[in-house]
Write a protein that holds these residues in place. Structure first.
Motif, PDB file in Angstrom:
ATOM      1  N   SER A 566      -9.162  68.772  34.687  1.00 35.79           N
ATOM      2  CA  SER A 566      -8.600  67.456  35.001  1.00 35.79           C
ATOM      3  C   SER A 566      -8.253  66.669  33.737  1.00 35.79           C
ATOM      4  O   SER A 566      -7.380  65.798  33.751  1.00 35.79           O
ATOM      5  CB  SER A 566      -9.578  66.649  35.864  1.00 35.79           C
ATOM      6  OG  SER A 566     -10.764  66.363  35.144  1.00 35.79           O
ATOM      7  N   ASP A 598      -5.297  75.338  37.854  1.00 33.44           N
ATOM      8  CA  ASP A 598      -4.944  73.922  37.624  1.00 33.44           C
ATOM      9  C   ASP A 598      -4.945  73.607  36.131  1.00 33.44           C
ATOM     10  O   ASP A 598      -4.069  72.895  35.632  1.00 33.44           O
ATOM     11  CB  ASP A 598      -5.929  73.000  38.354  1.00 33.44           C
ATOM     12  CG  ASP A 598      -5.527  72.765  39.795  1.00 33.44           C
ATOM     13  OD1 ASP A 598      -4.339  72.968  40.116  1.00 33.44           O
ATOM     14  OD2 ASP A 598      -6.392  72.375  40.594  1.00 33.44           O
ATOM     15  N   CYS A 602      -1.735  72.261  33.963  1.00 33.70           N
ATOM     16  CA  CYS A 602      -1.677  70.997  33.208  1.00 33.70           C
ATOM     17  C   CYS A 602      -1.345  71.235  31.732  1.00 33.70           C
ATOM     18  O   CYS A 602      -0.719  70.386  31.084  1.00 33.70           O
ATOM     19  CB  CYS A 602      -3.003  70.254  33.333  1.00 33.70           C
ATOM     20  SG  CYS A 602      -3.344  69.641  34.989  1.00 33.70           S
ATOM     21  N   HIS A 634       2.965  75.385  41.335  1.00 29.75           N
ATOM     22  CA  HIS A 634       2.910  74.198  40.489  1.00 29.75           C
ATOM     23  C   HIS A 634       2.999  74.580  39.016  1.00 29.75           C
ATOM     24  O   HIS A 634       3.717  73.936  38.220  1.00 29.75           O
ATOM     25  CB  HIS A 634       1.620  73.436  40.760  1.00 29.75           C
ATOM     26  CG  HIS A 634       1.616  72.045  40.222  1.00 29.75           C
ATOM     27  ND1 HIS A 634       0.828  71.654  39.169  1.00 29.75           N
ATOM     28  CD2 HIS A 634       2.331  70.944  40.574  1.00 29.75           C
ATOM     29  CE1 HIS A 634       1.040  70.384  38.884  1.00 29.75           C
ATOM     30  NE2 HIS A 634       1.948  69.925  39.741  1.00 29.75           N
ATOM     31  N   ASP A 666       7.298  68.722  43.502  1.00 32.39           N
ATOM     32  CA  ASP A 666       6.872  68.037  42.285  1.00 32.39           C
ATOM     33  C   ASP A 666       7.510  68.682  41.051  1.00 32.39           C
ATOM     34  O   ASP A 666       7.922  67.987  40.109  1.00 32.39           O
ATOM     35  CB  ASP A 666       5.343  68.078  42.168  1.00 32.39           C
ATOM     36  CG  ASP A 666       4.828  67.146  41.089  1.00 32.39           C
ATOM     37  OD1 ASP A 666       5.268  65.981  41.048  1.00 32.39           O
ATOM     38  OD2 ASP A 666       4.004  67.590  40.277  1.00 32.39           O
ATOM     39  N   TYR A 694       2.722  62.956  50.942  1.00 32.02           N
ATOM     40  CA  TYR A 694       3.937  63.723  50.680  1.00 32.02           C
ATOM     41  C   TYR A 694       5.189  62.856  50.796  1.00 32.02           C
ATOM     42  O   TYR A 694       6.169  63.066  50.064  1.00 32.02           O
ATOM     43  CB  TYR A 694       4.028  64.910  51.632  1.00 32.02           C
ATOM     44  CG  TYR A 694       3.036  66.003  51.311  1.00 32.02           C
ATOM     45  CD1 TYR A 694       2.908  66.488  50.020  1.00 32.02           C
ATOM     46  CD2 TYR A 694       2.224  66.546  52.300  1.00 32.02           C
ATOM     47  CE1 TYR A 694       1.991  67.489  49.709  1.00 32.02           C
ATOM     48  CE2 TYR A 694       1.306  67.545  52.005  1.00 32.02           C
ATOM     49  CZ  TYR A 694       1.191  68.011  50.712  1.00 32.02           C
ATOM     50  OH  TYR A 694       0.279  68.994  50.411  1.00 32.02           O
ATOM     51  N   LEU A 697       5.469  61.207  47.593  1.00 30.69           N
ATOM     52  CA  LEU A 697       5.981  62.145  46.587  1.00 30.69           C
ATOM     53  C   LEU A 697       7.501  62.287  46.717  1.00 30.69           C
ATOM     54  O   LEU A 697       8.225  62.371  45.713  1.00 30.69           O
ATOM     55  CB  LEU A 697       5.297  63.504  46.762  1.00 30.69           C
ATOM     56  CG  LEU A 697       5.800  64.641  45.848  1.00 30.69           C
ATOM     57  CD1 LEU A 697       5.592  64.287  44.378  1.00 30.69           C
ATOM     58  CD2 LEU A 697       5.103  65.954  46.191  1.00 30.69           C
ATOM     59  N   TYR A 812      -0.286  56.815  42.484  1.00 26.88           N
ATOM     60  CA  TYR A 812       0.078  57.490  41.247  1.00 26.88           C
ATOM     61  C   TYR A 812       0.607  56.466  40.239  1.00 26.88           C
ATOM     62  O   TYR A 812       1.038  55.377  40.599  1.00 26.88           O
ATOM     63  CB  TYR A 812       1.126  58.572  41.537  1.00 26.88           C
ATOM     64  CG  TYR A 812       2.559  58.134  41.341  1.00 26.88           C
ATOM     65  CD1 TYR A 812       3.248  58.501  40.199  1.00 26.88           C
ATOM     66  CD2 TYR A 812       3.202  57.328  42.280  1.00 26.88           C
ATOM     67  CE1 TYR A 812       4.556  58.084  40.002  1.00 26.88           C
ATOM     68  CE2 TYR A 812       4.505  56.924  42.105  1.00 26.88           C
ATOM     69  CZ  TYR A 812       5.182  57.291  40.959  1.00 26.88           C
ATOM     70  OH  TYR A 812       6.462  56.877  40.775  1.00 26.88           O
ATOM     71  N   ASP A 836      -5.282  58.441  38.174  1.00 26.20           N
ATOM     72  CA  ASP A 836      -4.598  58.119  39.424  1.00 26.20           C
ATOM     73  C   ASP A 836      -4.877  59.228  40.424  1.00 26.20           C
ATOM     74  O   ASP A 836      -5.761  60.074  40.218  1.00 26.20           O
ATOM     75  CB  ASP A 836      -3.099  57.902  39.189  1.00 26.20           C
ATOM     76  CG  ASP A 836      -2.400  59.148  38.643  1.00 26.20           C
ATOM     77  OD1 ASP A 836      -2.989  60.245  38.732  1.00 26.20           O
ATOM     78  OD2 ASP A 836      -1.273  59.021  38.136  1.00 26.20           O
ATOM     79  N   THR A 837      -4.108  59.248  41.514  1.00 26.86           N
ATOM     80  CA  THR A 837      -4.372  60.236  42.560  1.00 26.86           C
ATOM     81  C   THR A 837      -3.973  61.644  42.155  1.00 26.86           C
ATOM     82  O   THR A 837      -4.357  62.600  42.821  1.00 26.86           O
ATOM     83  CB  THR A 837      -3.625  59.852  43.847  1.00 26.86           C
ATOM     84  OG1 THR A 837      -2.233  59.721  43.545  1.00 26.86           O
ATOM     85  CG2 THR A 837      -4.147  58.560  44.422  1.00 26.86           C
ATOM     86  N   GLU A 838      -3.200  61.773  41.090  1.00 27.75           N
ATOM     87  CA  GLU A 838      -2.705  63.087  40.700  1.00 27.75           C
ATOM     88  C   GLU A 838      -3.321  63.605  39.403  1.00 27.75           C
ATOM     89  O   GLU A 838      -3.693  64.767  39.304  1.00 27.75           O
ATOM     90  CB  GLU A 838      -1.182  63.065  40.535  1.00 27.75           C
ATOM     91  CG  GLU A 838      -0.432  62.842  41.842  1.00 27.75           C
ATOM     92  CD  GLU A 838       1.060  62.887  41.642  1.00 27.75           C
ATOM     93  OE1 GLU A 838       1.504  63.132  40.497  1.00 27.75           O
ATOM     94  OE2 GLU A 838       1.792  62.679  42.612  1.00 27.75           O
ATOM     95  N   ASN A 839      -3.431  62.739  38.415  1.00 25.37           N
ATOM     96  CA  ASN A 839      -3.807  63.214  37.081  1.00 25.37           C
ATOM     97  C   ASN A 839      -4.768  62.254  36.401  1.00 25.37           C
ATOM     98  O   ASN A 839      -4.953  61.107  36.834  1.00 25.37           O
ATOM     99  CB  ASN A 839      -2.555  63.364  36.185  1.00 25.37           C
ATOM    100  CG  ASN A 839      -1.603  64.425  36.692  1.00 25.37           C
ATOM    101  OD1 ASN A 839      -1.988  65.558  36.883  1.00 25.37           O
ATOM    102  ND2 ASN A 839      -0.352  64.033  36.938  1.00 25.37           N
TER     103      ASN A 839
END
Length: 852
Positions: A566, A598, A602, A634, A666, A694, A697, A812, A836-839
């Motif tokens: 993360s 993941d 990243c 991803h 994404d 979604y 997004l 996000y 945030d909710t993503e990163n």
């Protein structure tokens, strides 16, 4: 007097609720003398000339009628002879026949006649009355007779003590036993058996030990029946060591001895010891009791369970519904639902327990839809659900999101008076929480009397599920007025701290767990580890990880790997994975590879990601699931390798789900692939049309490409569907207190200072040619809200100079806010962390760890 001519019975009398297994033979006190058997009595064969008129001798007539069992005629003679003074033997015959035929009105009529004529009651009549009244459950009347008796023997005391014991008045029964000793009446085997049962029923070990001493003092220590009663008493009092000493010290044991000891083990959750003793018993060719057999079956492992299944078929026990129910439970616990279904289908007389065992088995083994199907079949068969049934079905509804059916069951629980029962109410709270109806969950919680820690833990977990983490922390602090938290409570509230990024609150809760003496290994230790990792405090996470040395499981390693992933630190995540498999020799699972993929995504480590995706199948025999494919899409999408993405999706052995198409969308957003992104969005809207995440997004996809007409279309679609997004909210923890900021919220006490600081930052940034308020911020507000800017300003005002500023937000972070944060770090010389909710974003000296 022909009947009951002795004041004392020749042998001790048994207690009315003595079990069949331990009940000795009754003393010989038959209503029919041995020289006049019933078969020889024929009143109709007596010559008419010599037949005695009924009115000439009512005593003889009544006794003759009683010998023939003709109670109605005997009572008729009794009531018609109001002026006659009946003999003692006549009363005894009538009372005994009333007791044998359970004729309550007739027996009470005889008692009323007696009590009106006699102020005191002698021993023979008193004992007969006591026996009858106790059998009729007329304890108060029996006590009145007992107190009127001029003399009492051991049978008198036995019958009144047993009456109180059978009626549930256990303390009173033991008090009567003490009184019996005070008047110097020597107890017998039946007295002790009854009193020991009362001590066991009360779990009164102190008085049970006293009675044990009396048993030895009066010379009954070698009696098998009393040794069995002692084993049972000690088992119910939880003193298994003494129970086993009694068992081992018995020179002769019967089946009841073995079964009593086995029952004691299972009642005290010593299942392994109970199973071991059971196997020893069966090896000696002794027949187990139904309770012992069902207890062993329900708690044993699959191998032994199958052997016992065969044993029950061979011995005929398999025809008993309670044995079938235990077999269903055993197979359910062993995740063998097909075998459980076979037993269920062969069970002839299915009862509520049978249906409940199948429903709970399917629910606990991840088949909630089959649980609901069995419940519907149960309703079709007109079997009314019980408390355990409703709790299991509600849990299945919570797993499937069947709020409609759950609400119907809630109404059923109300009608049956089960809404406030412990299991049903807790399942209702869980159902409403998982269905995003936390308000209904709180209503159920408020109606529950005598709430225990389980209810508080469920509510805290529900608040966390509904992202009401501030309320979760407040609720946790308030619960200390009522109950102390347990490990489940700490795990639930730590999840809220992790979601808020509230590391100081998390540390406080960590310290509180240490103070109450909870072990920090296992699930609770992993929860603490997860909280530190999600708050990006990897140093603290490592400290906790080291404390758990020797207790590391795959979950612990996965948390640490995911923590580094993360943060975008794929190098550390990979090093940790190598240490996990090579030094600790812990076998990775599916979640391990999700975290590794993941991390590679990243950090843009495409080749490494391909390597892990390959070895998970080839080396560890882990079949990739849809989450692994979504991670690969991803990874490749972020790298712009769309040809490879297309090939991967086409060759997937499973149907791609919304996560796969979301990952592709994404990637198209990052690289501006409009046509492919539209295709991904098309599939996404088919598979998850009402998923707000979604849809946002999709908005972000259009916004990043500058297609604001597309943003408006998606927003209109959301309004038409009645879907609402959560307002932008950011949290910051300063000096142990958490402060929340909503988008365009001006209610904070320091809002003027916050706006002044923000305006100052805006002015300094505009010098560099970037307008932090313009540049599409208003359009972008629909997905971001910019609430993190308020939290940042508050942190600059109130935190110590030079310390990092840590912000968590529920949406996000848009590109404008991301650029704003990078520029701010150039001026204030402070590290800023935003999750945030993503990163996770770590800003330092004008750069971010995410590379954006």
């Amino acid at each position: 007097m022909a009947l009951l001519s002795h004041n004392k019975p020749s042998k001790p009398h048994h207690l009315p609720f003595q079990s069949k297994a331990t009940k000795p033979k009754l003393a010989s006190s038959s209503l029919i003398p041995s020289k006049h058997p019933i078969s020889s009595l024929r009143l109709t064969s007596t010559p008419t000339a010599t037949k005695e008129p009924i009115t000439s001798n009512p005593d003889k007539t009544i006794r003759s009628l009683c010998l023939l069992g003709q109670l109605e005629e005997a009572i008729e003679v009794f009531t018609s002879s109001e002026d006659h003074k009946f003999e003692e033997e006549t009363y005894i015959s009538l009372i005994k026949l009333c007791r044998l035929q359970r004729a309550v009105p007739e027996g009470c009529r005889v008692y009323v006649r007696l009590s009106s004529l006699e102020e005191h009651i002698n021993l023979p009549i008193g004992n007969c009355l006591l026996h009858m009244l106790v059998r009729f459950e007329k304890l108060l009347t029996a006590r009145t007779v007992f107190d009127k008796m001029t003399d009492r023997d051991v049978f008198s005391w036995n019958i009144i003590i047993s009456g109180y014991g059978k009626g549930g008045f256990l303390d009173e029964a033991i008090d009567l036993y003490q009184r019996m000793l005070l008047v110097c009446v020597k107890p017998d085997i039946y007295t002790f058996a009854c009193v020991l049962r009362c001590c066991g029923g009360l779990s009164d070990l102190r008085r049970g030990k006293e009675v044990h001493a009396h048993v030895l003092r009066f010379g009954f220590g070698s009696e098998v029946d009393l040794a069995n009663a002692l084993i049972t008493m000690y088992g119910k009092c939880g003193n298994l060591a003494t129970a086993r000493r009694v068992f081992d010290g018995m020179p002769i044991r019967d089946c009841i001895s073995w079964n009593a000891m086995i029952a004691g083990y299972f009642e005290n959750y010593k299942n392994d010891e109970g199973i071991e003793l059971f196997l020893t018993m069966v090896g000696l060719s002794l027949e187990p009791s139904l309770f012992a057999l069902t207890s062993v079956i329900a708690h044993c492992l699959l191998g032994l369970g199958k052997a016992l299944h065969g044993y029950t078929v061979k011995t005929g026990f398999a025809l008993d519904v309670t044995v079938c129910n235990s077999l269903i439970k055993m197979y359910s616990n062993s995740i063998q639902m097909n075998e459980a279904e076979k037993v269920f289908s062969r069970t002839k007389d299915r009862n509520l327990i049978s249906w409940t065992a199948m429903i709970s088995g399917y629910e606990q083994n991840g088949s909630p839809e089959k649980a609901l199907k069995h419940f519907q079949q149960m309703e079709y068969n007109n079997v009314a659900p019980g408390e355990a049934t409703l709790a299991s079905v509600l849990a299945a509804c919570a797993c499937l999101g069947r709020l409609d059916m759950g609400s119907r069951l809630h109404e059923l629980a109300k009608r049956k008076g089960l809404e406030t029962s412990r299991t049903v109410s807790n399942s209702l709270i869980d159902l409403y929480a998982k269905s995003q109806r936390i308000d209904k969950a709180m209503e159920v919680f408020k109606r529950v009397p005598n709430k225990d820690v389980v209810f508080f833990s469920t509510v805290i977990s529900g608040l966390n599920i509904n992202r009401r983490n501030m309320d979760s922390l407040r609720f946790f602090r308030n619960m200390h007025q009522y109950v102390l938290p347990n490990d489940v409570t700490f795990m639930a509230v730590l999840a809220s701290c992790a979601d808020l990024g509230a590391v100081m609150c998390g540390k406080e809760i960590h310290a509180r767990a240490l103070r109450v003496g909870l072990g920090l290994n296992g699930s609770l230790g992993n929860s603490i580890l997860d909280m530190y990792a999600k708050c990006a405090r990897m140093d603290d996470a490592w400290s906790q990880f080291r404390i758990m040395h020797g207790w590391h499981d795959v979950v612990s390693w996965n948390i640490m790997i995911k923590g580094y992933a993360s943060l975008g630190d794929a190098t550390q995540a990979i090093k940790l994975f190598d240490r996990m498999v090579k030094r600790a020799r812990v076998r990775p699972d599916q979640i391990t590879f999700v975290s590794l993929l993941d991390a590679c995504s990243c950090s843009g480590m495409v080749s490494k990601g391909r390597e892990y995706f390959s070895i998970m199948t080839q080396k560890y025999s882990i079949i990739p699931n849809v989450r692994h494919y979504a991670c690969m899409v991803h990874l490749l999408g972020r790298a712009g390798l769309f040809d490879e993405v297309q090939k991967l999706i086409e060759e997937m052995p499973i149907q791609p789900d919304h996560a796969v198409w979301g990952a592709l969308l994404d990637g198209c957003r990052i690289h501006g692939r409009f046509e492919l992104g539209e295709l991904a969005a098309k599939f996404l809207l088919q598979l998850a049309p009402d998923n707000v995440g979604y849809l946002l997004l999709y908005c972000k996809f259009y916004a990043d490409l500058g297609r604001w007409d597309g943003v408006d279309r998606v927003r209109k679609l959301m309004r038409d569907k009645g879907l609402e997004t959560n307002p932008g909210c950011s949290w910051i923890e300063v000096k142990g207190s958490i402060h929340a900021f909503l988008t365009q919220d001006n209610s904070h006490a320091q809002i003027k200072e916050i706006q002044t600081v923000l305006n100052g930052l805006y002015e300094r940034i505009r010098v560099n040619g970037f307008d932090p308020v313009g540049n599409g911020c208003e359009k972008d507000n629909v997905m971001c809200g910019h609430s993190e800017r308020l939290a940042l300003a508050f942190g600059l005002i109130n935190s110590i100079r030079g310390t990092p500023i840590k912000v968590t937000k529920n949406l996000y972070m848009c590109q404008e806010c991301h650029r704003f944060m990078k520029l701010v770090t150039r001026f204030v010389r402070r590290e800023i962390e935003v999750r945030d909710t993503e990163n996770f974003h770590q800003f330092r000296d004008g750069e971010c760890c995410c590379g954006g």
